[in-house]
Motif scaffolding. Sequence first.
Motif, PDB file in Angstrom:
ATOM      1  N   MET A   1       0.831  -1.177   0.000  1.00  0.00           N
ATOM      2  CA  MET A   1       0.000   0.000   0.000  1.00  0.00           C
ATOM      3  C   MET A   1       0.882   1.250   0.000  1.00  0.00           C
ATOM      4  N   GLU A   2       0.553   2.181  -0.855  1.00  0.00           N
ATOM      5  CA  GLU A   2       1.309   3.421  -0.959  1.00  0.00           C
ATOM      6  C   GLU A   2       0.951   4.351   0.193  1.00  0.00           C
ATOM      7  N   THR A   3       1.961   5.014   0.760  1.00  0.00           N
ATOM      8  CA  THR A   3       1.690   5.945   1.856  1.00  0.00           C
ATOM      9  C   THR A   3       1.188   7.274   1.287  1.00  0.00           C
ATOM     10  N   TYR A   4       0.384   7.949   2.072  1.00  0.00           N
ATOM     11  CA  TYR A   4      -0.191   9.221   1.667  1.00  0.00           C
ATOM     12  C   TYR A   4       0.870  10.315   1.746  1.00  0.00           C
ATOM     13  N   ASP A   5       0.894  11.196   0.776  1.00  0.00           N
ATOM     14  CA  ASP A   5       1.847  12.305   0.748  1.00  0.00           C
ATOM     15  C   ASP A   5       1.227  13.529   1.413  1.00  0.00           C
ATOM     16  N   TRP A   6       1.606  13.763   2.660  1.00  0.00           N
ATOM     17  CA  TRP A   6       1.101  14.910   3.416  1.00  0.00           C
ATOM     18  C   TRP A   6       1.787  16.213   3.036  1.00  0.00           C
ATOM     19  N   SER A   7       2.828  16.147   2.210  1.00  0.00           N
ATOM     20  CA  SER A   7       3.582  17.357   1.873  1.00  0.00           C
ATOM     21  C   SER A   7       2.986  18.140   0.705  1.00  0.00           C
ATOM     22  N   ALA A   8       1.916  17.617   0.092  1.00  0.00           N
ATOM     23  CA  ALA A   8       1.337  18.302  -1.070  1.00  0.00           C
ATOM     24  C   ALA A   8      -0.089  17.809  -1.324  1.00  0.00           C
ATOM     25  N   PHE A   9      -0.848  18.647  -2.020  1.00  0.00           N
ATOM     26  CA  PHE A   9      -2.152  18.236  -2.541  1.00  0.00           C
ATOM     27  C   PHE A   9      -2.450  19.076  -3.774  1.00  0.00           C
ATOM     28  N   THR A  10      -3.371  18.594  -4.594  1.00  0.00           N
ATOM     29  CA  THR A  10      -3.786  19.291  -5.807  1.00  0.00           C
ATOM     30  C   THR A  10      -5.304  19.363  -5.847  1.00  0.00           C
ATOM     31  N   LYS A  11      -5.817  20.513  -6.244  1.00  0.00           N
ATOM     32  CA  LYS A  11      -7.253  20.748  -6.435  1.00  0.00           C
ATOM     33  C   LYS A  11      -7.456  21.198  -7.875  1.00  0.00           C
ATOM     34  N   ARG A  12      -8.528  20.695  -8.503  1.00  0.00           N
ATOM     35  CA  ARG A  12      -8.868  21.088  -9.875  1.00  0.00           C
ATOM     36  C   ARG A  12     -10.345  21.444  -9.940  1.00  0.00           C
ATOM     37  N   ILE A  13     -10.661  22.442 -10.763  1.00  0.00           N
ATOM     38  CA  ILE A  13     -12.056  22.817 -10.942  1.00  0.00           C
ATOM     39  C   ILE A  13     -12.253  23.361 -12.351  1.00  0.00           C
ATOM     40  N   PRO A  14     -13.322  22.927 -13.043  1.00  0.00           N
ATOM     41  CA  PRO A  14     -13.630  23.497 -14.363  1.00  0.00           C
ATOM     42  C   PRO A  14     -14.436  24.778 -14.205  1.00  0.00           C
ATOM     43  N   LEU A  15     -14.169  25.742 -15.075  1.00  0.00           N
ATOM     44  CA  LEU A  15     -14.889  27.020 -15.052  1.00  0.00           C
ATOM     45  C   LEU A  15     -15.374  27.348 -16.454  1.00  0.00           C
ATOM     46  N   LYS A  16     -16.585  27.876 -16.528  1.00  0.00           N
ATOM     47  CA  LYS A  16     -17.146  28.284 -17.814  1.00  0.00           C
ATOM     48  C   LYS A  16     -16.788  29.748 -18.067  1.00  0.00           C
ATOM     49  N   THR A  17     -15.527  29.972 -18.352  1.00  0.00           N
ATOM     50  CA  THR A  17     -15.011  31.301 -18.668  1.00  0.00           C
ATOM     51  C   THR A  17     -13.677  31.118 -19.384  1.00  0.00           C
ATOM     52  N   THR A  18     -13.038  32.211 -19.714  1.00  0.00           N
ATOM     53  CA  THR A  18     -11.777  32.142 -20.454  1.00  0.00           C
ATOM     54  C   THR A  18     -10.583  32.016 -19.512  1.00  0.00           C
ATOM     55  N   ILE A  19      -9.491  31.534 -20.049  1.00  0.00           N
ATOM     56  CA  ILE A  19      -8.236  31.474 -19.289  1.00  0.00           C
ATOM     57  C   ILE A  19      -7.850  32.876 -18.830  1.00  0.00           C
ATOM     58  N   GLU A  20      -7.994  33.850 -19.691  1.00  0.00           N
ATOM     59  CA  GLU A  20      -7.632  35.233 -19.361  1.00  0.00           C
ATOM     60  C   GLU A  20      -8.442  35.765 -18.173  1.00  0.00           C
ATOM     61  N   THR A  21      -9.740  35.494 -18.142  1.00  0.00           N
ATOM     62  CA  THR A  21     -10.584  35.960 -17.044  1.00  0.00           C
ATOM     63  C   THR A  21     -10.148  35.340 -15.721  1.00  0.00           C
ATOM     64  N   VAL A  22      -9.876  34.037 -15.731  1.00  0.00           N
ATOM     65  CA  VAL A  22      -9.424  33.355 -14.515  1.00  0.00           C
ATOM     66  C   VAL A  22      -8.073  33.899 -14.079  1.00  0.00           C
ATOM     67  N   TYR A  23      -7.169  34.034 -15.012  1.00  0.00           N
ATOM     68  CA  TYR A  23      -5.822  34.523 -14.696  1.00  0.00           C
ATOM     69  C   TYR A  23      -5.884  35.928 -14.089  1.00  0.00           C
ATOM     70  N   ASN A  24      -6.724  36.793 -14.639  1.00  0.00           N
ATOM     71  CA  ASN A  24      -6.868  38.146 -14.099  1.00  0.00           C
ATOM     72  C   ASN A  24      -7.435  38.127 -12.685  1.00  0.00           C
ATOM     73  N   ALA A  25      -8.303  37.173 -12.391  1.00  0.00           N
ATOM     74  CA  ALA A  25      -8.876  37.055 -11.039  1.00  0.00           C
ATOM     75  C   ALA A  25      -7.825  36.636 -10.020  1.00  0.00           C
TER      76      ALA A  25
END
Length: 182
Positions: A1-25
Amino acid sequence: METYDWSAFTKRIPLKTTIETVYNAWTTPSGLESWFLRKAEFKSKEGRVRKSNEFIQLNDEYEWMWFGYDDSTVEHGLVLEINGKDFFKFSFGKAGIVSLSVKLEEGETIVELTQSNIPIDAQSKAYYHLGCSEGWTFYLANLKSILEGGIDLRNKNEKIKKSGEFLKVLFVLSTFKNLRFY
């Protein structure tokens, strides 16, 4: 069994807008204050405070404050990388480093946030890994809400404070010898 990596995590979310709008936010003080912070102040290497709609730059220092917390709760950090179109990386106090990328994937704009270099002692697992993971989940959902519909999910009533009880309970539980975070 692989041990859990407590040193990092990743979150992802889709948005109905442009890359530019998200980047500006993410990369202007006013953008960050629209969905994330009560106050976002960035200073250039020369110490000049950036204007609210001015894009932040490499090596800018920041001071952030949140709704629900008084002015003694302040995060200070540094812009480590920024490319002007789809990537932003910053130090996040004792909680590590946050990297944000915005990209198109299967016709959707995807925000991918990774927090890394998180200390792995028991308190850091609770406060930084679990706490920040929970926080980013909320704030990414709020970013989506703001950019897709305009509804701000943050508590802006200063009389209602945020509760740290959940994190305190996790920390206390993690200190028992027979109960460990993996």
